[in-house]
Design a protein around this motif. Structure first.
Motif, short mmCIF file in Angstrom:
data_model
loop_
_atom_site.label_atom_id
_atom_site.label_comp_id
_atom_site.label_asym_id
_atom_site.label_seq_id
_atom_site.Cartn_x
_atom_site.Cartn_y
_atom_site.Cartn_z
N LEU A 270 0.81 -1.22 0.00
CA LEU A 270 0.00 0.00 0.00
C LEU A 270 0.84 1.27 0.00
CD1 LEU A 270 -2.83 -0.99 2.52
CD2 LEU A 270 -2.93 -0.96 0.02
N ARG A 271 2.17 1.14 0.11
CA ARG A 271 3.03 2.31 0.07
C ARG A 271 4.26 1.99 -0.77
NH1 ARG A 271 3.16 4.21 6.32
NH2 ARG A 271 3.78 2.04 6.61
N ASN A 272 4.72 2.99 -1.49
CA ASN A 272 5.83 2.80 -2.42
C ASN A 272 6.89 3.88 -2.24
OD1 ASN A 272 4.58 0.55 -3.64
ND2 ASN A 272 3.40 1.86 -5.01
N THR A 273 7.98 3.73 -2.98
CA THR A 273 9.04 4.74 -2.99
C THR A 273 8.85 5.64 -4.20
OG1 THR A 273 10.60 3.24 -1.90
CG2 THR A 273 11.53 5.11 -3.10
N HIS A 274 8.79 6.95 -3.97
CA HIS A 274 8.59 7.92 -5.05
C HIS A 274 9.51 9.11 -4.84
CE1 HIS A 274 4.24 6.30 -5.50
NE2 HIS A 274 5.04 5.72 -6.36
N ARG A 275 9.66 9.90 -5.89
CA ARG A 275 10.39 11.16 -5.78
C ARG A 275 9.42 12.26 -5.41
NH1 ARG A 275 15.49 10.84 -6.70
NH2 ARG A 275 15.73 13.11 -6.66
N VAL A 276 9.73 12.97 -4.34
CA VAL A 276 8.90 14.06 -3.85
C VAL A 276 9.79 15.28 -3.65
CG1 VAL A 276 7.36 14.85 -2.01
CG2 VAL A 276 7.38 12.43 -2.66
N ASP A 277 9.49 16.35 -4.35
CA ASP A 277 10.30 17.58 -4.24
C ASP A 277 11.78 17.28 -4.45
OD1 ASP A 277 7.96 18.97 -3.63
OD2 ASP A 277 8.21 18.66 -1.48
N GLY A 278 12.07 16.40 -5.40
CA GLY A 278 13.45 16.06 -5.73
C GLY A 278 14.09 15.04 -4.81
N LEU A 279 13.34 14.52 -3.83
CA LEU A 279 13.86 13.54 -2.89
C LEU A 279 13.27 12.17 -3.17
CD1 LEU A 279 13.37 15.65 0.37
CD2 LEU A 279 15.51 15.37 -0.90
N SER A 280 14.05 11.12 -3.01
CA SER A 280 13.55 9.75 -3.11
C SER A 280 13.08 9.32 -1.73
CB SER A 280 14.65 8.81 -3.63
OG SER A 280 14.16 7.48 -3.72
N SER B 146 4.19 11.81 6.50
CA SER B 146 4.24 12.30 7.88
C SER B 146 5.62 12.76 8.31
CB SER B 146 3.65 11.25 8.82
OG SER B 146 2.24 11.20 8.70
N LEU B 147 6.02 12.41 9.54
CA LEU B 147 7.27 12.92 10.10
C LEU B 147 8.48 12.49 9.27
CD1 LEU B 147 7.97 14.70 12.52
CD2 LEU B 147 8.36 12.62 13.85
N TYR B 148 8.39 11.34 8.63
CA TYR B 148 9.46 10.87 7.75
C TYR B 148 9.70 11.89 6.63
CZ TYR B 148 11.71 8.00 4.13
OH TYR B 148 12.54 7.52 3.15
N ASN B 149 8.62 12.35 6.00
CA ASN B 149 8.76 13.37 4.96
C ASN B 149 9.25 14.68 5.53
OD1 ASN B 149 7.69 11.49 3.18
ND2 ASN B 149 6.27 12.94 2.24
N TRP B 150 8.70 15.06 6.70
CA TRP B 150 9.06 16.32 7.34
C TRP B 150 10.57 16.40 7.57
CZ3 TRP B 150 6.22 20.62 8.63
CH2 TRP B 150 6.74 21.47 9.59
N GLU B 151 11.14 15.35 8.14
CA GLU B 151 12.57 15.35 8.43
C GLU B 151 13.41 15.33 7.16
OE1 GLU B 151 13.71 12.32 11.19
OE2 GLU B 151 13.00 13.47 12.91
N HIS B 152 12.94 14.60 6.13
CA HIS B 152 13.70 14.55 4.89
C HIS B 152 13.66 15.86 4.13
CE1 HIS B 152 14.08 10.22 5.54
NE2 HIS B 152 14.95 10.21 4.55
N HIS B 153 12.74 16.75 4.50
CA HIS B 153 12.76 18.10 3.95
C HIS B 153 13.62 19.05 4.80
CE1 HIS B 153 9.38 16.73 1.45
NE2 HIS B 153 9.60 17.80 0.71
N GLY B 154 14.31 18.49 5.78
CA GLY B 154 15.22 19.29 6.59
C GLY B 154 14.55 20.14 7.65
N LEU B 155 13.32 19.77 8.03
CA LEU B 155 12.57 20.58 8.99
C LEU B 155 12.73 20.01 10.40
CD1 LEU B 155 9.42 21.06 6.77
CD2 LEU B 155 11.17 22.76 7.30
#
Length: 337
Positions: free
Chosen positions: A95-105, A322-331
């Motif tokens: 139900l979840r995959n790996t994608h590029r979001v805002d230039g991040l994998s 969620s928080l995984y994305n938040w941290e990977h955006h450097g926040l």
């Protein structure tokens, strides 16, 4: 050997055809689901009128018997094995995959419409038929797994009136004495299910969370309280803590364990009392469109299902990644000093 393999393939194709034909036959009369959750007794009485979709993170357990233990001379279910007869099967990990979001994998992202459509077709899901999602019910986390599937189905166009979760899951089904199967669930062909464009009003992204915080809106952290305050943290995030300005909606108070050992959602009134006890106002004008998050989206899906489907607040968005994305955006996050 080649003839034997061809014979097995022919049998599988014939079995798949029969499976889909049986599923399509259920569409003769559209059943109205009684609400966002159904009990095992209701499902047993209407099992031929709905599509039962089993979702779990251990597909091997579909074909193994349930595990029981004895206490004080009484037999109790320890772990779900097998599945409800006629159920379709979704591997939660798909139900979840790996994608590029805002230039991040990034991992833990929603499938694209094409990916989700392919997944639903592979299990032979049919359009315009009510769906009852059956988690294992062995844990509160299993309810969240079911809620994530409900969220994705809703995002990709299935009306909420056609989706319900089995309260207590397959665990409650077994302890109620209803039949269980350990036969292999063959992937079947013949489904023409189509995903619609994603409903943006249900999902939030990193920029949405930042705007929500800037305007003083409600951002709810649906993780366990020890993760919210920063005592512990999930291995999928780098640092302990929470998004600054978030409000705790602890997972510990959102589910309950029944006497038979199965995990259940609370009633709408109980949830309203929980929100009141936590001093969370869902009807405030500036906080109506709340955003829920967790570590990767699973706890958040459970909170979304509770707030949106069970309580009935339509202005709830789930923060994808969620928080995984938040941290990977450097926040940053805040926690114990």
């Amino acid at each position: 050997m080649r003839q034997r393999c061809l014979g097995k393939f022919a049998f599988w194709c014939f079995f798949s055809f029969l499976s889909c034909a049986a599923t399509q036959a259920h569409a003769t009369a559209m059943l109205t689901l009684p609400g966002p959750v159904v009990c095992a007794q209701w499902l047993h009485a209407h099992s031929r009128d709905v599509q039962i979709v089993d979702v779990r993170d251990d597909p091997d357990s579909l074909s193994t018997p349930p595990i029981f233990y004895t206490q004080n001379g009484q037999k109790h279910l320890k772990r779900v094995g097998g599945h409800i007869p006629s159920a379709l099967s979704v591997d939660f990990l798909a139900l979840r995959n790996t994608h590029r979001v805002d230039g991040l994998s990034l991992d833990f992202q929603f499938p694209t419409p094409a990916e989700f459509q392919s997944l639903m077709q592979s299990i032979c899901l049919q359009s315009n038929e009510p769906i009852v999602i059956a988690p294992t019910g062995d844990s509160a986390i299993s309810l969240q797994e079911g809620a994530l599937l409900a969220l994705e189905l809703t995002v990709y166009g299935v009306p909420t009136s056609e989706i319900a979760l089995l309260n207590g899951g397959t665990h409650a089904w077994i302890t109620a004495g209803f039949p269980i199967s350990t036969n292999t669930i063959f992937p079947a062909s013949g489904s023409h299910w189509r995903a619609k464009p994603a409903r943006a009003s249900i999902l939030a992204h990193t920029a949405d969370v930042r705007r929500q915080l800037d305007r003083g809106g409600l951002v709810l952290d649906a993780r366990p309280l020890d993760q919210f305050v920063g005592i512990t943290h999930s291995p999928v995030v780098t640092l302990p803590g929470r998004i600054q300005g978030a409000t705790a909606l602890p997972a510990e108070v959102m589910y309950t364990r029944a006497e038979d050992g199965s995990w259940h959602f609370l009633t709408p009134e109980q949830y309203r009392n929980v929100l009141a006890a936590l001093d969370i106002e869902m009807d405030s004008r500036t906080k109506a469109d709340a955003i829920v998050y967790c570590n990767t989206g699973q706890y958040a899906a459970g909170a979304w299902f509770i707030l949106n489907r069970i309580i009935g607040d339509s202005d709830i968005r789930s923060y994808e990644g969620s928080l995984y994305n938040w941290e990977h955006h450097g926040l940053p996050v805040v926690g114990l000093k």
